[in-house]
Design a protein around this motif. Structure first.
Motif, PDB file in Angstrom:
ATOM      1  N   CYS A 115     -15.112  56.750 -41.064  1.00 42.84           N
ATOM      2  CA  CYS A 115     -16.213  56.348 -40.189  1.00 42.84           C
ATOM      3  C   CYS A 115     -17.151  57.541 -40.004  1.00 42.84           C
ATOM      4  O   CYS A 115     -16.772  58.681 -40.247  1.00 42.84           O
ATOM      5  N   HIS A 164     -15.752  52.498 -32.361  1.00 37.33           N
ATOM      6  CA  HIS A 164     -14.727  53.452 -32.812  1.00 37.33           C
ATOM      7  C   HIS A 164     -13.327  53.050 -32.345  1.00 37.33           C
ATOM      8  O   HIS A 164     -12.447  53.886 -32.190  1.00 37.33           O
ATOM      9  N   CYS A 203     -17.791  58.892 -37.405  1.00 38.49           N
ATOM     10  CA  CYS A 203     -17.216  59.770 -36.376  1.00 38.49           C
ATOM     11  C   CYS A 203     -16.163  60.695 -36.978  1.00 38.49           C
ATOM     12  O   CYS A 203     -15.672  61.590 -36.310  1.00 38.49           O
ATOM     13  N   CYS A 263     -11.940  52.622 -37.966  1.00 36.18           N
ATOM     14  CA  CYS A 263     -12.791  52.195 -36.845  1.00 36.18           C
ATOM     15  C   CYS A 263     -13.373  50.802 -37.117  1.00 36.18           C
ATOM     16  O   CYS A 263     -13.743  50.480 -38.251  1.00 36.18           O
TER      17      CYS A 263
HETATM   18 ZN    ZN Z   1     -15.509  55.842 -35.745  1.00 37.68          ZN
END
Ligand code: ZN
Length: 399
Positions: free
Chosen positions: A252, A242, A254, A259
């Motif tokens: 991503c 990340h 996340c 990332c």
């Molecule tokens: Zn990420």
């Protein structure tokens, strides 16, 4: 978690624990060595060793050969005193490794199909699968001293909480697994368990500054600085996937964008191959793709190994992006060794050159000339073996 020191009570409990930890770390000792290491008289050490021997925890392994005089006896852990079991949890499978009490890996099993979820039912189911495999291997369950689990995502090994496999605010996953397996359980982040395994039993032996890349479906990292695994304040260090390094618009998993993982991971390889097939590029994967069937990472590996140009271009792109990230890390950490592990390590013949090309292009020559890049020796068993070793280390309360 129950540890070795809980086994002994009364006088000399600490010394017994210390002796066992020394033997787990360094293998074999004479009475004189132990007396010196523990700063305790030879008669007292002899008495304690006799007690540990009677309890079945240590064994006499013959005599040291020395020139003249009486030959001293050597002692080590009794391999039959128990087992440590390591489990690495992947997206749709688990791998399992078993170590004897003295630290020798005696059993490994890879690719056991299982999808682990963060629920009590799933903890019950995974425990059943583990028990079945151990029984098949002839392991007595009551002799398992500690289980170690390598889990993806953020894990706090001290509290036993995993943030990928979450039960509730008050119940760490390690506690639920302990109840199911009826033995102590320790949990660790998968990349860190792999780093530990590779460091102790793989290509990282003896190195003091090591970066381990877990290039799986995502991208994780473990760091060893001056011979010690880096944890960070809450055990969350190593989220290299990340790192916001890429100038792309891809979201991503996340939730953020840019990332490194969106360009350097198994999921990135998959996306690149799919994109090329969508453009109508020809490949040995075209027929399956055009018939509407789902392409798997395994299909892509087979294509790479069959020298399919499209698949090779895709893995080279991943390698070159990963190498750019590594160049930055090398500048920051000045490591002597970078190990590439995880499922993408399987394509090492095609990853190495693009990785090195980017490292040469983007890192500072003065720094990167110190660094060797190697691929994992333990392959898909790295995390399972690492988790075994962590279970042993935490049971013996080693540093
Ligand atoms: Zn990420």
């Amino acid at each position: 978690m129950k540890r070795i020191s809980d086994t002994f009570i009364g006088r000399n409990a600490d010394i017994k624990q210390h002796i066992l930890a020394l033997c787990a770390k360094d293998g074999e000792f004479s009475i004189a060595d132990l007396s010196k290491a523990c700063n305790i008289s030879i008669p007292t050490i002899t008495k304690i060793l006799n007690e540990l021997h009677d309890a079945g925890m240590i064994e006499e392994r013959g005599k040291f050969s020395s020139a003249g005089g009486r030959k001293p006896s050597i002692f080590g852990l009794n391999p039959e005193a128990g087992y440590f079991v390591g489990i690495d949890v992947f997206r749709d499978s688990i791998s399992l490794a078993v170590m004897d009490f003295a630290g020798k890996v005696i059993e490994t099993r890879a690719d056991i199909p299982f999808v682990f979820e963060g629920s009590r039912n799933s903890c019950n189911a995974i425990s059943r699968v583990i028990r079945e495999h151990l029984l098949e291997s002839g392991i007595e369950l009551r002799k398992v001293r500690c289980y170690g689990f390598a889990l993806p995502g953020r894990v706090n090994h001290v509290t036993g909480f995993s943030f990928s496999f979450f039960i509730d605010d008050h119940t760490p996953i390690s506690k639920v697994l302990e109840e199911e397996l009826n033995a102590p359980v320790t949990v660790e982040n998968d990349s860190r368990a792999m780093t530990f395994g590779e460091y102790v039993a793989g290509v990282g032996e003896g190195e003091q500054h090591v970066l381990f890349m877990n290039v799986g479906w995502g991208l994780g990292m473990g760091v060893i600085i001056e011979g010690k695994v880096l944890y960070g304040k809450s055990g969350f260090s190593g989220e290299f996937g990340h790192f916001p390094i890429l100038d792309n618009d891809r979201i991503c998993r996340c939730g953020k964008r840019g990332c490194l993982e969106t360009g350097a991971s198994g999921s990135a390889l998959y996306r690149i191959v799919e994109g090329k097939l969508k453009e109508g590029r020809s490949s040995m994967l075209s027929e399956k793709y055009n018939s509407g069937k789902e392409i798997t990472l395994e299909d892509i590996f087979v294509a790479i190994e069959s020298e399919d140009v499209l698949a090779i271009e895709a893995i080279e792109e991943v390698g070159s992006t990963l190498g750019k990230g590594l160049a930055g890390l090398i500048n920051v950490f000045n490591p002597e060794l970078v190990v590439i592990g995880g499922i993408l390590g399987r394509a090492k013949d095609y990853l190495y050159m693009p990785i090195m090309g980017s490292i040469n292009k983007y890192s500072l020559k003065l720094v990167s000339k110190d660094t060797t890049v190697k691929f994992s020796k333990l392959g898909t068993m790295t995390g399972g073996i690492g988790a075994c070793m962590l279970a042993q280390a935490r049971y013996f309360e080693m540093e």
